[in-house]
Motif scaffolding. Sequence first.
Motif, PDB file in Angstrom:
ATOM      1  N   LEU A   1     -12.892  -2.953   4.160  1.00  0.00           N
ATOM      2  CA  LEU A   1     -12.335  -3.969   3.150  1.00  0.00           C
ATOM      3  C   LEU A   1     -12.217  -5.085   3.691  1.00  0.00           C
ATOM      4  O   LEU A   1     -12.601  -6.297   3.639  1.00  0.00           O
ATOM      5  CB  LEU A   1     -12.011  -3.579   2.363  1.00  0.00           C
ATOM      6  N   MET A   2     -11.677  -5.029   4.732  1.00  0.00           N
ATOM      7  CA  MET A   2     -11.615  -5.951   6.072  1.00  0.00           C
ATOM      8  C   MET A   2     -12.491  -6.703   6.368  1.00  0.00           C
ATOM      9  O   MET A   2     -12.412  -7.921   6.790  1.00  0.00           O
ATOM     10  CB  MET A   2     -10.988  -5.384   6.885  1.00  0.00           C
ATOM     11  N   LYS A   3     -13.400  -5.663   6.702  1.00  0.00           N
ATOM     12  CA  LYS A   3     -14.672  -6.771   7.186  1.00  0.00           C
ATOM     13  C   LYS A   3     -15.813  -7.891   6.448  1.00  0.00           C
ATOM     14  O   LYS A   3     -15.433  -8.567   6.556  1.00  0.00           O
ATOM     15  CB  LYS A   3     -16.000  -5.610   7.162  1.00  0.00           C
ATOM     16  N   LYS A   4     -15.140  -7.184   5.029  1.00  0.00           N
ATOM     17  CA  LYS A   4     -15.509  -7.699   3.757  1.00  0.00           C
ATOM     18  C   LYS A   4     -15.043  -9.434   3.336  1.00  0.00           C
ATOM     19  O   LYS A   4     -14.481  -9.397   2.521  1.00  0.00           O
ATOM     20  CB  LYS A   4     -15.484  -7.503   3.163  1.00  0.00           C
ATOM     21  N   GLY A   5     -12.965  -9.570   4.568  1.00  0.00           N
ATOM     22  CA  GLY A   5     -12.898 -10.234   4.117  1.00  0.00           C
ATOM     23  C   GLY A   5     -11.310 -10.091   3.712  1.00  0.00           C
ATOM     24  O   GLY A   5     -10.922 -11.223   3.760  1.00  0.00           O
ATOM     25  N   LEU A   6     -10.971  -9.726   3.655  1.00  0.00           N
ATOM     26  CA  LEU A   6      -9.799  -9.356   2.371  1.00  0.00           C
ATOM     27  C   LEU A   6      -9.051  -8.871   3.814  1.00  0.00           C
ATOM     28  O   LEU A   6      -8.857  -8.286   4.668  1.00  0.00           O
ATOM     29  CB  LEU A   6      -9.276  -7.606   1.868  1.00  0.00           C
ATOM     30  N   ASP A   7      -7.442  -9.581   3.324  1.00  0.00           N
ATOM     31  CA  ASP A   7      -6.662  -9.643   4.775  1.00  0.00           C
ATOM     32  C   ASP A   7      -6.412  -7.985   4.571  1.00  0.00           C
ATOM     33  O   ASP A   7      -6.396  -7.280   3.096  1.00  0.00           O
ATOM     34  CB  ASP A   7      -5.147 -10.355   3.877  1.00  0.00           C
ATOM     35  N   GLU A   8      -4.165  -7.312   5.012  1.00  0.00           N
ATOM     36  CA  GLU A   8      -4.728  -6.227   6.045  1.00  0.00           C
ATOM     37  C   GLU A   8      -4.181  -5.652   4.405  1.00  0.00           C
ATOM     38  O   GLU A   8      -4.492  -4.777   3.795  1.00  0.00           O
ATOM     39  CB  GLU A   8      -4.279  -6.205   6.381  1.00  0.00           C
ATOM     40  N   ASP A   9      -3.035  -6.397   3.891  1.00  0.00           N
ATOM     41  CA  ASP A   9      -2.218  -5.936   2.639  1.00  0.00           C
ATOM     42  C   ASP A   9      -3.048  -5.793   1.680  1.00  0.00           C
ATOM     43  O   ASP A   9      -3.420  -4.543   0.788  1.00  0.00           O
ATOM     44  CB  ASP A   9      -1.336  -6.622   2.578  1.00  0.00           C
ATOM     45  N   GLU A  10      -3.855  -6.282   1.186  1.00  0.00           N
ATOM     46  CA  GLU A  10      -5.040  -5.864  -0.169  1.00  0.00           C
ATOM     47  C   GLU A  10      -6.516  -5.358   0.523  1.00  0.00           C
ATOM     48  O   GLU A  10      -6.364  -3.621  -0.382  1.00  0.00           O
ATOM     49  CB  GLU A  10      -6.356  -7.283   0.334  1.00  0.00           C
ATOM     50  N   ALA A  11      -6.476  -5.152   1.687  1.00  0.00           N
ATOM     51  CA  ALA A  11      -7.305  -4.859   1.994  1.00  0.00           C
ATOM     52  C   ALA A  11      -7.151  -2.440   2.388  1.00  0.00           C
ATOM     53  O   ALA A  11      -7.609  -1.694   1.550  1.00  0.00           O
ATOM     54  CB  ALA A  11      -8.083  -3.917   3.070  1.00  0.00           C
ATOM     55  N   ARG A  12      -5.685  -2.585   2.339  1.00  0.00           N
ATOM     56  CA  ARG A  12      -4.537  -1.072   2.246  1.00  0.00           C
ATOM     57  C   ARG A  12      -4.225  -0.910   0.456  1.00  0.00           C
ATOM     58  O   ARG A  12      -4.179   0.377   0.250  1.00  0.00           O
ATOM     59  CB  ARG A  12      -3.687  -1.077   2.971  1.00  0.00           C
ATOM     60  N   ASN A  13      -4.152  -2.027  -0.032  1.00  0.00           N
ATOM     61  CA  ASN A  13      -4.272  -1.879  -2.065  1.00  0.00           C
ATOM     62  C   ASN A  13      -5.449  -0.914  -2.455  1.00  0.00           C
ATOM     63  O   ASN A  13      -5.398  -0.097  -3.348  1.00  0.00           O
ATOM     64  CB  ASN A  13      -2.999  -3.110  -1.961  1.00  0.00           C
ATOM     65  N   SER A  14      -6.055  -2.099  -1.642  1.00  0.00           N
ATOM     66  CA  SER A  14      -6.852  -1.809  -2.626  1.00  0.00           C
ATOM     67  C   SER A  14      -8.505  -0.487  -2.536  1.00  0.00           C
ATOM     68  O   SER A  14      -9.486  -0.536  -2.267  1.00  0.00           O
ATOM     69  CB  SER A  14      -7.976  -3.025  -3.361  1.00  0.00           C
ATOM     70  N   ALA A  15      -7.325  -0.139  -1.548  1.00  0.00           N
ATOM     71  CA  ALA A  15      -9.098   0.798  -1.332  1.00  0.00           C
ATOM     72  C   ALA A  15      -8.882   2.085  -2.386  1.00  0.00           C
ATOM     73  O   ALA A  15      -7.743   2.620  -2.559  1.00  0.00           O
ATOM     74  CB  ALA A  15      -8.145   1.342   0.669  1.00  0.00           C
ATOM     75  N   PRO A  16     -10.119   2.564  -2.306  1.00  0.00           N
ATOM     76  CA  PRO A  16     -10.131   3.500  -3.387  1.00  0.00           C
ATOM     77  C   PRO A  16      -9.878   4.687  -3.645  1.00  0.00           C
ATOM     78  O   PRO A  16      -9.119   4.994  -4.270  1.00  0.00           O
ATOM     79  CB  PRO A  16     -12.057   3.587  -3.417  1.00  0.00           C
ATOM     80  N   LEU A  17      -9.442   5.573  -2.429  1.00  0.00           N
ATOM     81  CA  LEU A  17      -8.757   6.239  -1.817  1.00  0.00           C
ATOM     82  C   LEU A  17      -6.738   6.314  -2.379  1.00  0.00           C
ATOM     83  O   LEU A  17      -6.500   6.632  -2.848  1.00  0.00           O
ATOM     84  CB  LEU A  17      -8.968   6.443  -0.358  1.00  0.00           C
ATOM     85  N   MET A  18      -6.515   5.100  -1.886  1.00  0.00           N
ATOM     86  CA  MET A  18      -4.532   5.225  -2.426  1.00  0.00           C
ATOM     87  C   MET A  18      -4.887   4.874  -3.577  1.00  0.00           C
ATOM     88  O   MET A  18      -3.991   4.970  -4.231  1.00  0.00           O
ATOM     89  CB  MET A  18      -4.502   3.437  -1.814  1.00  0.00           C
ATOM     90  N   LYS A  19      -5.915   3.660  -4.203  1.00  0.00           N
ATOM     91  CA  LYS A  19      -6.040   3.770  -5.640  1.00  0.00           C
ATOM     92  C   LYS A  19      -6.073   5.294  -6.054  1.00  0.00           C
ATOM     93  O   LYS A  19      -5.016   5.568  -7.353  1.00  0.00           O
ATOM     94  CB  LYS A  19      -6.972   3.030  -6.227  1.00  0.00           C
ATOM     95  N   GLU A  20      -7.008   6.467  -6.260  1.00  0.00           N
ATOM     96  CA  GLU A  20      -6.666   8.150  -6.330  1.00  0.00           C
ATOM     97  C   GLU A  20      -5.456   8.110  -6.386  1.00  0.00           C
ATOM     98  O   GLU A  20      -5.010   8.913  -6.912  1.00  0.00           O
ATOM     99  CB  GLU A  20      -7.756   8.731  -5.909  1.00  0.00           C
ATOM    100  N   ALA A  21      -4.960   8.007  -4.896  1.00  0.00           N
ATOM    101  CA  ALA A  21      -3.817   9.073  -4.871  1.00  0.00           C
ATOM    102  C   ALA A  21      -2.851   8.163  -5.739  1.00  0.00           C
ATOM    103  O   ALA A  21      -1.840   9.000  -5.831  1.00  0.00           O
ATOM    104  CB  ALA A  21      -3.155   8.437  -3.051  1.00  0.00           C
ATOM    105  N   ARG A  22      -2.731   6.876  -5.542  1.00  0.00           N
ATOM    106  CA  ARG A  22      -1.548   6.630  -6.975  1.00  0.00           C
ATOM    107  C   ARG A  22      -1.731   7.229  -8.435  1.00  0.00           C
ATOM    108  O   ARG A  22      -0.971   7.096  -8.788  1.00  0.00           O
ATOM    109  CB  ARG A  22      -1.539   4.730  -6.728  1.00  0.00           C
TER     110      ARG A  22
END
Length: 595
Positions: free
Chosen positions: A212-233
């Motif tokens: 996601l960061m390669k696609k231009g998101l900053d680190e926080d955004e990338a970490r928050n919106s990664a699908p795995l993290m969403k699923e964990a939440r």
Amino acid sequence: MESILKEKIREAVKVLYKGDAANELIQIQETRKDFKGDFTLVVFPLLRFSKNTPEKTGETIGNYLTATFPAIKGYNVIKGFLNLEISDAWWIENFSKMISESNLFGKSLVSNPETILIEYSSPNTNKPLHLGHIRNNLIGFSLYRILSACGHRVIKTNIVNDRGIHICKSMLAWQKYGNVETPESTGMKGDHLVGKYYVMFEKEYKLQADELMKKGLDEDEARNSAPLMKEAREMLIKWEAGDKEVLDLWMKMNSWVYAGFDETYRALGVDFDEIYYESETYQHGKDIILDALKKGVLYKKDDSSIWIDLTADNLDNKLLLRSDGTAVYITQDIGTAVLRQAKYGFNKCIYVVGNEQNYHFQVLKAVLKRIGYKWSDGLIHFSYGMVELPEGRMKSREGTIVDADDLINEMKITAREVSLELGKLADFNEDEKEEVFRKIGLGALKYFILKVDPRKNMTFNPAESIDFNGNTGPFIQYTFARIKSVLRKADQTNIKYDNNILSDTTLGAKEILLIKLLRNFKINVSEAAEGYSPAIVANYCYELAREYNQFYHDFSILGEENPSIRNLRLALSEVTGRVLGSGMWLLGIEMPERM
Ligand code: ARG
């Protein structure tokens, strides 16, 4: 001795100078090693009575004591210090009492026994125990034994951090990539199996975030919106809502972890009277917080999160419940503390937790106090330092974290190598040998860690810890086994000894030194209890073992022809063995009878 001496000195001041010396003016200490004598009186405070020079005053008091008190056989004065020499007969009488004493710690050491709850270990269920936990467990368990030995009522507890987002991470990874693996199907210890999936989650999650960061998101955004993290939440929300499927998985995986933890605790020789689970206490914490909010002790922000303002205590504003109503780390601690107080009515609750959580415990205490729990004064954060391995040693499966099971195993292997090299156990069968290697390996680990001031950072050096000639557990164990062997030989050759040491037996300097050290055991144990420091007991044991070895080299014991001297030396050996055994027991270290 010190108290009888004080009385005698008070008497001397009365008779010689017609003065009445208050207790604090009579200062007695052990004579320093480089001077002749056993106890030293500091003369200066008594000059107000003698109105004379320190030298003259020392002489006069020394003279009086030698003439009137048979326990004093001589004295010398150096500057303002009166060094008193104690008679052999007095040492013998004193030592004879020790021989027949069945309880070397003296159960009644404290006059005001307290109820002390001690929390240690406190792992999370997403990872196996590591070297830091080993230090934690050893300190906690040893403090328990030391405080109990002094007569306190001590309750050993553990709080397992068994819920929250990190637990969901390993659950999710297992669900996705686990192919229904179990401890049985893999032969893996349950805590390691679950830990493997936690690591896997982190790895996959990082890949997603990087993408996601390669696609231009900053680190926080990338970490928050990664699908795995969403699923964990999402999983956490389901868990908190009591979703059956999630709870079943949670219970299954946690039971694997507990079986694994139990094995490690057993190997380490530590246990608990009561294990608390965060999942069972956090709700109570929430209730207490909501109640305190009503009473106006806390405040609510616009986003509905609940806070406490601790700036008056020189701390910050602290979040207690999130805006969505979910609990944070401190929430459960509030609930747990209140439950513990209700159940045990503790005077003190000692938390053995690493120093990176200093702030957390300051806040916890302040919050409870503010809510109105007066007993929160009795909360003590026992803050210990980091422990590492020497540079470049033992990379574990998780990188730099040193796994507890691996380390315990490695210690046994090293103990085997070292012992076989010394070739002492020729007539042991395999099981007996393994048992000795286990005791030595663990003794090395435990002693090396416990001899260090718990507050300091340290490096655990496995090779050094097992050196039979250093300040190590095996050195003390070896001394103990040596004593046992002397006593066995005495038995086999029908040399009897008893606790009737003839009062005209002449003592050598080494023997007196041993007697002095032995009688200091209790003082060391109570100092260790007061200062919460197992290191005091550890270093005492080392000093005693070293002195005994000197004595053993310099004197013959069984070969001594004079029966009363032989009797004394055997009795000294026996009591030394007993004190070493008890001292090391306080550290949770087992002693082999032979090695
Ligand atoms: N499980 C926590 C951790 O690994 C430590 C818990 C310490 N004890 C407590 N009562 N907060 O960081």
